[in-house]
Scaffold this motif. Structure first.
Motif, short mmCIF file in Angstrom:
data_model
loop_
_atom_site.label_atom_id
_atom_site.label_comp_id
_atom_site.label_asym_id
_atom_site.label_seq_id
_atom_site.Cartn_x
_atom_site.Cartn_y
_atom_site.Cartn_z
N LYS A 145 46.61 40.86 34.12
CA LYS A 145 45.34 41.38 33.60
C LYS A 145 45.20 42.88 33.82
N HIS A 189 31.13 27.61 40.79
CA HIS A 189 32.25 27.78 39.86
C HIS A 189 32.29 29.20 39.33
N HIS A 210 27.57 21.75 31.99
CA HIS A 210 27.80 20.86 33.13
C HIS A 210 26.52 20.17 33.59
N VAL A 258 32.98 23.36 26.96
CA VAL A 258 33.46 23.99 28.20
C VAL A 258 34.36 23.00 28.94
N ALA A 259 35.51 23.47 29.40
CA ALA A 259 36.42 22.59 30.15
C ALA A 259 35.73 22.15 31.43
N PRO A 260 35.95 20.89 31.85
CA PRO A 260 35.28 20.44 33.08
C PRO A 260 35.74 21.25 34.30
N ILE A 261 34.82 21.44 35.21
CA ILE A 261 35.15 22.16 36.44
C ILE A 261 36.06 21.29 37.30
N TRP A 271 41.07 39.66 40.66
CA TRP A 271 42.08 40.18 41.57
C TRP A 271 41.33 40.75 42.76
N ASN A 272 42.04 40.89 43.85
CA ASN A 272 41.41 41.45 45.04
C ASN A 272 41.77 42.92 45.17
N GLN A 326 44.10 49.10 40.05
CA GLN A 326 42.81 48.42 40.16
C GLN A 326 41.67 49.44 40.20
N THR A 343 32.27 33.24 29.40
CA THR A 343 32.88 32.56 30.54
C THR A 343 31.86 32.22 31.63
N GLN A 349 39.92 33.91 35.53
CA GLN A 349 41.05 34.51 34.81
C GLN A 349 41.16 36.01 34.97
N SER A 350 40.07 36.69 35.28
CA SER A 350 40.17 38.14 35.39
C SER A 350 40.13 38.60 36.84
N PRO A 357 34.58 32.00 36.83
CA PRO A 357 35.71 32.18 35.93
C PRO A 357 36.78 33.01 36.64
N ALA A 417 28.37 23.59 40.15
CA ALA A 417 28.18 24.43 38.94
C ALA A 417 27.89 25.88 39.34
#
Lengths: 270, 218
Positions: B35, A225, B213, A3-6, A232-233, B191, B207, A229-230, A227, A222
């Motif tokens: 997206k 945090h 961590h 997992v990429a670091p936060i 939107w408001n 949306q 995800t 990428q998906s 995700p 942690a």
């Protein structure tokens, strides 16, 4: 799983450290510097920024790339531009985690996100007073590896009434030597963003050198945090057609004003 | 998927893109990087009997003579009423089979909204289509009541297959999505489509893994 670091941005007002000898003595590396140093072993991708940095420590690229922000501010909340607060608020709503420490309860960003005054009662005894931080939800991710209570020998009293909206979760409750109590570890969800307010952290006491306090910050990072990428408001959601068959529906829709005026003018010509 | 269906999907998404007012979105490739547009493409692909991966890959298949990806959106919205027919054919089949037609009806509503000839700010859009005139007339004459407006669209010869235009379920869902678009604007309507029609049967937990961590911190 790899997992990429936060990506964590520790934003520190960093003026006490320039103006007050007693703070310099406790935090020669600055409050933000101390937090960053102590969080390094946890493997986060840490960035330290301050109010006096370009763009008040929040260039657009940093706002965009930050997964979780830690906020320590006190004397100069009002210096932050409203335009910057607009951007940061939008970023929290889109999923950036936010951890607000101690006097950050009066930060513009926190008050904006809470929608209340965030006032509380307080007392700054010169040598501080004992604070006992009770863990109310030991099974919560923010309380991972935290004892049932921890004692801070020197702290600033922050007490109720604390004018915040009802927290989503109350993780810690503090008792002070003088008898006051405070909801000192609260979570809130705003849009897609997770917010954790944590009260300990006065600038003249070495609270950010306490291993449990740092563990709580690491846990909160942690937890906060998300995700992104998906994300939107959602806009204001008009529901012109009701779910129930036969219930009244909206049958007329407004045109954009510009078109309405143009069509009106066209009709008048004829 | 047939080429006509590709063109129809590209038409609908381009209409949505242009009406969403995304200034940075000039061609189909950049549109699909968003997206919410990729979600709509995936939903449409499902109702067309394709996987979203196959569908999106097909848009970029230069080897197959397909250059949709690099085409400006304004070039993909011409002759919409003709290009929509391949989607309407599938819609008709799915209505007959009592299958979901939400994305397909959204697609038709999307084209109807574009054919109204104005964007979200009220600026005029020139409609390059054989049915542009009757589409505009219908909007001007029947704007004041959504049922009359939709009924008017159903009566335009050559727009919807008569057998489909008479199906209550099609008219209801077309009307529904047109109302959602008119009430909310295209961006929010996309949306809402994603929220109301998403497949909630599965979830990708990858995800949400933050356990890494905590390693070494206890």
């Amino acid at each position: 799983m790899n997992v990429a670091p936060i990506k964590v941005t520790v934003w520190n007002e960093c003026r006490h450290e320039k103006e007050d000898a007693d703070v310099q003595e406790v935090y020669p590396e600055t409050i933000g510097g101390c937090i960053v140093d102590n969080l390094k072993p946890y493997g986060f991708d840490l960035t330290l920024s301050t109010l006096d940095d370009p763009e008040q420590g929040w260039p657009d690229a940093l706002i965009e790339s930050t997964d979780v922000a830690i906020w320590w501010g006190h004397r100069y909340h009002d210096e932050l531009s409203d335009a910057l607060i607009d951007k940061l608020q939008a970023r929290v709503l889109a999923g950036m985690g936010l951890i607000v420490l101690h006097s950050g309860h009066h930060a513009k960003l926190f008050k904006r996100l809470m929608g209340t005054s965030c006032n509380l009662s307080w007392r700054e005894a010169e040598t501080g007073e004992r604070e006992r931080v009770w863990c109310l939800k030991p099974s919560h991710p923010i309380a991972y590896n935290i004892p049932p209570y921890l004692e801070l020998p020197q702290s600033e009293m922050y007490g109720e009434p604390f004018d915040i909206p009802e927290p989503d979760e109350l993780i810690f409750n503090s008792w002070y030597q003088g008898g006051e109590v405070l909801r000192s570890g609260c979570t809130f969800q705003r849009g897609r963003g997770r917010i954790f307010f944590f009260a300990p952290g006065h600038e003249t006491f070495p609270i950010f050198r306490n291993e449990h306090i740092i563990q709580i910050l690491a846990n909160a990072i942690a937890w906060a945090h998300q995700p992104h990428q998906s994300g939107w408001n959602l806009g204001n959601w008009g529901r012109p057609i009701p779910l129930e068959p036969g219930a009244p529906k909206q049958t007329f829709y407004k045109k954009p004003r510009k078109l309405m005026l143009a069509e009106k003018a066209e009709k008048a010509k004829k | 998927m047939e080429t006509e269906q590709h063109a129809a999907v590209a038409l609908v998404l381009s209409c949505a893109g242009l009406l969403s007012g995304l200034p940075q979105t000039t061609n189909f490739e950049t549109l699909l990087q968003s997206k919410v547009f990729a979600d709509v493409a995936a939903g449409l692909a499902t109702e067309l009997g394709q996987t979203s991966v196959t569908c999106i890959a097909a848009f970029g298949s230069v080897a197959a003579g397909n250059t949709l990806m690099k085409t400006p959106l304004v070039d993909l919205v011409r002759d919409g009423s003709a290009r929509l027919q391949s989607l309407l054919g599938v819609t008709q089949q799915r209505v007959a089979a009592s299958q979901s037609i939400e994305y397909l009806c959204f697609a038709s509503a999307c084209w109807l909204r574009y054919s109204m000839g104005f964007d979200s700010k009220g600026d005029t859009i020139a409609i390059d289509d054989a049915l542009a005139e009757p589409l505009l007339q219908n909007r001007l004459e029947r704007w004041d009541h959504i049922d009359e407006l939709v009924s008017g669209y159903g009566a335009i010869p050559g727009l919807f297959p008569p057998a489909l235009a008479s199906k209550t379920r099609f008219v209801d869902r077309l009307s529904y999505w047109l109302c959602v678009i008119l009430a909310n604007g295209m961006s929010t309507a996309l949306q809402i489509l994603a929220l109301e029609c998403r497949d909630y049967s599965g979830r990708d937990y990858r995800t949400f893994n933050t356990a890494a961590h905590h390693s070494g911190t206890a």
